[in-house]
Design a protein around this motif. Structure first.
Motif, mmCIF file in Angstrom:
data_model
loop_
_atom_site.group_PDB
_atom_site.id
_atom_site.type_symbol
_atom_site.label_atom_id
_atom_site.label_comp_id
_atom_site.label_asym_id
_atom_site.label_seq_id
_atom_site.Cartn_x
_atom_site.Cartn_y
_atom_site.Cartn_z
ATOM 1 N N GLN A 25 -70.729 -12.299 93.985
ATOM 2 C CA GLN A 25 -70.244 -11.180 93.174
ATOM 3 C C GLN A 25 -71.365 -10.198 92.855
ATOM 4 O OE1 GLN A 25 -68.430 -13.419 89.957
ATOM 5 N NE2 GLN A 25 -66.376 -13.230 90.857
ATOM 6 N N ARG A 26 -72.575 -10.717 92.678
ATOM 7 C CA ARG A 26 -73.703 -9.805 92.439
ATOM 8 C C ARG A 26 -73.972 -8.922 93.657
ATOM 9 N NH1 ARG A 26 -76.648 -14.680 91.187
ATOM 10 N NH2 ARG A 26 -75.920 -15.443 89.160
ATOM 11 N N GLN A 27 -73.803 -9.495 94.859
ATOM 12 C CA GLN A 27 -73.991 -8.687 96.066
ATOM 13 C C GLN A 27 -72.931 -7.585 96.144
ATOM 14 O OE1 GLN A 27 -76.845 -9.475 97.500
ATOM 15 N NE2 GLN A 27 -76.882 -11.241 96.117
ATOM 16 N N GLU A 28 -71.734 -7.887 95.697
ATOM 17 C CA GLU A 28 -70.665 -6.878 95.701
ATOM 18 C C GLU A 28 -70.952 -5.785 94.676
ATOM 19 O OE1 GLU A 28 -66.731 -8.515 95.384
ATOM 20 O OE2 GLU A 28 -67.230 -10.245 96.640
ATOM 21 N N ILE A 29 -71.521 -6.163 93.538
ATOM 22 C CA ILE A 29 -71.889 -5.172 92.521
ATOM 23 C C ILE A 29 -72.967 -4.234 93.063
ATOM 24 C CG2 ILE A 29 -72.987 -4.864 90.270
ATOM 25 C CD1 ILE A 29 -71.671 -7.525 89.416
ATOM 26 N N ALA A 30 -73.978 -4.803 93.744
ATOM 27 C CA ALA A 30 -75.060 -3.972 94.299
ATOM 28 C C ALA A 30 -74.513 -2.981 95.319
ATOM 29 C CB ALA A 30 -76.118 -4.872 94.937
ATOM 30 N N ASP A 67 -83.431 0.593 90.351
ATOM 31 C CA ASP A 67 -83.172 1.027 88.975
ATOM 32 C C ASP A 67 -83.538 -0.061 87.979
ATOM 33 O OD1 ASP A 67 -82.342 3.436 89.905
ATOM 34 O OD2 ASP A 67 -80.345 3.377 88.999
ATOM 35 N N LEU A 68 -83.187 -1.319 88.308
ATOM 36 C CA LEU A 68 -83.505 -2.414 87.395
ATOM 37 C C LEU A 68 -85.017 -2.636 87.295
ATOM 38 C CD1 LEU A 68 -80.703 -4.953 88.417
ATOM 39 C CD2 LEU A 68 -80.940 -3.817 86.196
ATOM 40 N N LYS A 69 -85.721 -2.515 88.415
ATOM 41 C CA LYS A 69 -87.181 -2.666 88.383
ATOM 42 C C LYS A 69 -87.821 -1.625 87.477
ATOM 43 C CE LYS A 69 -88.299 -4.843 92.824
ATOM 44 N NZ LYS A 69 -88.966 -4.634 94.143
ATOM 45 N N SER A 70 -87.303 -0.431 87.507
ATOM 46 C CA SER A 70 -87.881 0.644 86.682
ATOM 47 C C SER A 70 -87.572 0.462 85.200
ATOM 48 C CB SER A 70 -87.353 2.013 87.153
ATOM 49 O OG SER A 70 -85.952 2.113 86.918
ATOM 50 N N GLU A 71 -86.550 -0.310 84.876
ATOM 51 C CA GLU A 71 -86.147 -0.492 83.485
ATOM 52 C C GLU A 71 -86.650 -1.804 82.889
ATOM 53 O OE1 GLU A 71 -84.499 1.694 81.631
ATOM 54 O OE2 GLU A 71 -84.268 3.148 83.256
ATOM 55 N N LEU A 72 -87.019 -2.786 83.758
ATOM 56 C CA LEU A 72 -87.363 -4.124 83.283
ATOM 57 C C LEU A 72 -88.808 -4.449 83.657
ATOM 58 C CD1 LEU A 72 -84.091 -5.923 84.434
ATOM 59 C CD2 LEU A 72 -84.583 -5.020 82.146
ATOM 60 N N ILE A 92 -84.095 -11.312 87.238
ATOM 61 C CA ILE A 92 -83.061 -10.377 87.703
ATOM 62 C C ILE A 92 -83.190 -10.159 89.206
ATOM 63 C CG2 ILE A 92 -82.223 -8.004 87.569
ATOM 64 C CD1 ILE A 92 -81.466 -9.619 85.140
ATOM 65 N N MET A 93 -84.424 -9.982 89.684
ATOM 66 C CA MET A 93 -84.622 -9.781 91.121
ATOM 67 C C MET A 93 -84.184 -11.018 91.907
ATOM 68 S SD MET A 93 -85.695 -6.711 91.350
ATOM 69 C CE MET A 93 -84.666 -6.403 89.912
ATOM 70 N N ILE A 115 -76.951 -6.115 80.444
ATOM 71 C CA ILE A 115 -77.406 -6.566 81.765
ATOM 72 C C ILE A 115 -77.396 -8.087 81.828
ATOM 73 C CG2 ILE A 115 -79.346 -6.592 83.369
ATOM 74 C CD1 ILE A 115 -80.145 -3.841 82.247
ATOM 75 N N VAL A 116 -77.934 -8.735 80.795
ATOM 76 C CA VAL A 116 -77.982 -10.205 80.754
ATOM 77 C C VAL A 116 -76.574 -10.782 80.737
ATOM 78 C CG1 VAL A 116 -78.608 -12.167 79.311
ATOM 79 C CG2 VAL A 116 -80.260 -10.330 79.688
ATOM 80 N N SER A 117 -75.707 -10.190 79.926
ATOM 81 C CA SER A 117 -74.345 -10.714 79.787
ATOM 82 C C SER A 117 -73.579 -10.668 81.108
ATOM 83 C CB SER A 117 -73.595 -9.903 78.720
ATOM 84 O OG SER A 117 -72.252 -10.315 78.635
ATOM 85 N N ILE A 118 -73.759 -9.579 81.854
ATOM 86 C CA ILE A 118 -73.020 -9.439 83.123
ATOM 87 C C ILE A 118 -73.612 -10.341 84.199
ATOM 88 C CG2 ILE A 118 -72.481 -7.859 85.012
ATOM 89 C CD1 ILE A 118 -72.228 -5.626 82.935
ATOM 90 N N LEU A 119 -74.915 -10.267 84.423
ATOM 91 C CA LEU A 119 -75.519 -10.936 85.568
ATOM 92 C C LEU A 119 -75.586 -12.456 85.411
ATOM 93 C CD1 LEU A 119 -78.401 -8.459 86.492
ATOM 94 C CD2 LEU A 119 -76.056 -8.571 87.347
ATOM 95 N N SER A 120 -75.625 -12.963 84.182
ATOM 96 C CA SER A 120 -75.692 -14.413 83.992
ATOM 97 C C SER A 120 -74.323 -15.070 84.166
ATOM 98 C CB SER A 120 -76.245 -14.744 82.595
ATOM 99 O OG SER A 120 -75.367 -14.273 81.586
ATOM 100 N N ARG A 121 -73.270 -14.266 84.258
ATOM 101 C CA ARG A 121 -71.918 -14.817 84.387
ATOM 102 C C ARG A 121 -71.233 -14.403 85.688
ATOM 103 N NH1 ARG A 121 -73.108 -14.057 79.121
ATOM 104 N NH2 ARG A 121 -72.451 -15.678 77.635
ATOM 105 N N ARG A 122 -72.009 -14.009 86.655
ATOM 106 C CA ARG A 122 -71.449 -13.651 87.955
ATOM 107 C C ARG A 122 -72.086 -14.538 89.024
ATOM 108 N NH1 ARG A 122 -69.162 -11.434 84.489
ATOM 109 N NH2 ARG A 122 -68.451 -9.271 84.361
#
Length: 609
Positions: free
Chosen positions: A326-331, A345-350, A358-359, A315-322
């Protein structure tokens, strides 16, 4: 022997006379047709015999004596008949007389006249005599027009010295370019050599034009055109009616307008400068990744959150390099592929600060600022430092987007909420900033600063006047005129403000920051200093904010997260450099010392480490 001629047999003299006459007639016939080819002589003799049998013989062989065409006199060999009255003009000079006496008139055809003169065609030295063996040209049909000569006399050499070197069009194409919207004035019609006068119904012609590819384009870069003489090289033209058209002179060719600069195409750097209101080029730490696949990233994030445990490293590797876009497109792709919201999903895991980062990363930039302001003015108390950090540092366009997002997501007017939660001159300062109406540099001014320096956009007279007003409002009087200070700090562009502060230091003998400290206090002082610092060096303002967040007891994580997330795609690399310069250590080292775990990894990833 003519029909009806009575031969008297008992008179021998008559017989001898007849025989002598016949012999003489035959001899004269041979002489008459001896210059003709053999088959032609036979034909003529046959025609003569037929005429004798009918008992009719006319001079010229074939024209009736009356009721038809008048008899035509014979002309000695080598004499050209005079021009017929039915044709204008005469035989043009340059055509030599035809060899021989010509062919005798044919029965039933009108007499041959002269050829009408050929207007405007240059003489080519005459036509060769007709070869024997061909029948005479029939009267009534004009002679075949000669082909255009390969080299007309009087034309200049093909390569014209007056034409600039040209390229782009193949050699030999006419140098005409006509665009209905072309603003160049066309020269008047000039008759061209070798062509008859134009009919009134014909479209207007134009003299040869320089082969410019576009209107107002500079006449360089095209190969010379061959085969088209310069207009001034033509001789004066005379039509068949005797009218003379003047030749073109070099002055008749329009002088092309000065080449206009093409529309400015902004580079990414210049766009960046224009957006942020100045000519400084700031550097981000996060840029759009290329190649990018929202589908692949959505699948990888789904896999990282599925099953037992969470793969925070992925998660860190992907989101810190976008980038944020691009993050809006991923969502969007995640919801399309799995029917679920990735934020939920991220809120429930983090949890903790990692979740907050992340938020923040999944919020559009303007919405994240609006969300931060809403948090600052909600609940008990108001976090004025957050209001200053955002509203006193954003550009006009960013302020407008923040106001719009606040209204969209919270259904309230941001200005009214700010006014209800603040007071005094600090309230006036924030309301002034919410207008987003600073005199920022235009694109042309940014280009001028790059080429000529900041002095090209500074009005020194205005800077002296503003400096005097600031001095009169603060250091030179008892009390402070905050409204006068605000009117200068809230309106001028950053370069004008710098010039004003330099003039202020010359007049008062002290720096403007020191005067603000002594003349104001509290949140108003913080706001004024933020405006002054950003006008001088915006990265230094944020470097100072980060230093305060990382110093002392505990870490102000909300400020740390907000500054790093909001500036990572704008000028975080420049902020890192300013931090190193101001505090003698790297920002990455300071963050590593005050954070830990995946939270630290994510912040360092956003810092470009």
């Amino acid at each position: 022997m003519y029909p009806g001629h009575v031969k008297i047999k008992h008179k021998k003299h008559g017989k001898r006379s007849s025989s002598s006459s016949s012999s003489s007639s035959s001899s004269s016939s041979d002489d008459e047709f001896k210059h003709l080819p053999k088959h032609e002589r036979k034909m003529r003799k046959k025609m003569k015999k037929q005429a004798k049998k009918k008992g009719k013989m006319y001079p010229g062989m074939g024209y009736p004596g009356s009721g038809g065409y008048p008899s035509q006199p014979m002309y000695p060999q080598g004499v050209v008949p005079p021009p017929s009255s039915g044709y204008p003009g005469s035989v043009p000079t340059g055509y030599p007389p035809q060899s021989g006496t010509g062919y005798p008139p044919q029965p039933g055809y009108p007499p041959q006249g002269t050829y009408p003169p050929q207007p405007q065609y240059p003489h080519s030295g005459g036509y060769p005599p007709q070869q024997p063996g061909y029948p005479a040209s029939q009267p009534g049909y004009p002679p075949s027009q000669p082909a255009y000569p390969t080299s007309q006399p009087g034309y200049p050499p093909q390569s014209q010295p007056g034409y600039p070197p040209q390229s782009g069009y193949p050699q030999g194409y006419p140098g005409q370019y006509y665009n209905p919207g072309d603003q160049m004035q066309r020269p008047p019609y000039q008759a061209q050599p070798g062509y008859p006068a134009q009919s009134p119904n014909m479209p207007p012609a134009y003299s040869a034009q320089p082969a410019y590819p576009y209107p107002n384009a500079a006449p360089t870069g095209y190969p010379p055109q061959s085969g088209y003489p310069y207009p001034s090289d033509y001789a004066p033209q005379t039509t068949a009616t005797g009218e003379t058209y003047p030749t073109s002179t070099p002055t008749s060719v329009p002088t092309p307008a000065p080449a206009q600069a093409p529309p400015t195409v902004l580079s990414d750097s210049l766009k960046h400068m224009t957006i942020y209101g100045g000519a400084e080029l700031f550097h981000p730490t996060v840029k759009p990744v290329d190649p990018f696949s929202a589908e692949s990233d959505a699948a990888a994030l789904r896999k990282a959150m599925k099953g037992f445990g969470t793969d925070e490293a992925t998660i860190v590797s992907i989101l810190s390099r976008r980038s944020n876009k691009q993050r809006q497109e991923i969502a969007l792709m995640f919801k399309t592929m799995y029917g679920k919201d990735i934020i939920d999903d991220l809120k429930s895991e983090l949890s903790g600060h990692l979740e907050e980062v992340i938020m923040a990363l999944f919020k559009p930039t303007a919405y994240y600022d609006a969300w931060s302001i809403n948090n600052a003015i909600s609940g008990l108390g108001t976090k004025e430092s957050i209001l200053v950090e955002i509203l006193c540092t954003r550009t006009n366009s960013e302020i407008h987007e923040i106001v719009s997002n606040y209204k969209q997501h919270y259904g309230k007017d941001l200005e009214k909420d700010i006014m209800s939660d603040t007071s005094g001159h600090f309230k006036r300062l924030l309301v002034s900033c919410l207008q987003g109406n600073r005199n920022e540099l235009t694109t042309e001014q940014v280009e001028r600063v790059i080429k000529e320096g900041p002095g090209s956009v500074v009005n020194l007279d205005q800077a002296r006047d503003d400096a005097q007003r600031l001095y009169q409002a603060g250091a030179k009087k008892i009390g402070t005129d905050e409204s006068t200070i605000l009117s200068v700090l809230a309106i001028r562009n950053y370069y004008q403000m710098k010039a004003t502060f330099d003039e202020y230091a010359r007049i008062s003998g002290k720096d403007i920051i020191d005067s603000i400290k002594s003349e104001t206090s509290g949140d108003l002082e913080t706001g004024f200093k933020a405006l002054i610092t950003c006008s001088r060096n915006r990265p230094e303002f944020f470097a100072n904010c980060l230093h305060k967040a990382l110093s002392g007891l505990g870490t102000k994580d909300h400020t740390l997260i907000r500054v790093i997330v909001s500036r990572c795609e704008i000028d975080l690399q420049s902020i890192k450099a300013a931090y190193q310069h101001m505090y003698g250590k790297s920002l990455a080292h300071a963050v590593s010392s005050d954070t830990s775990g995946d939270y630290k990894k994510l912040l360092l990833g956003l810092l470009g480490e």
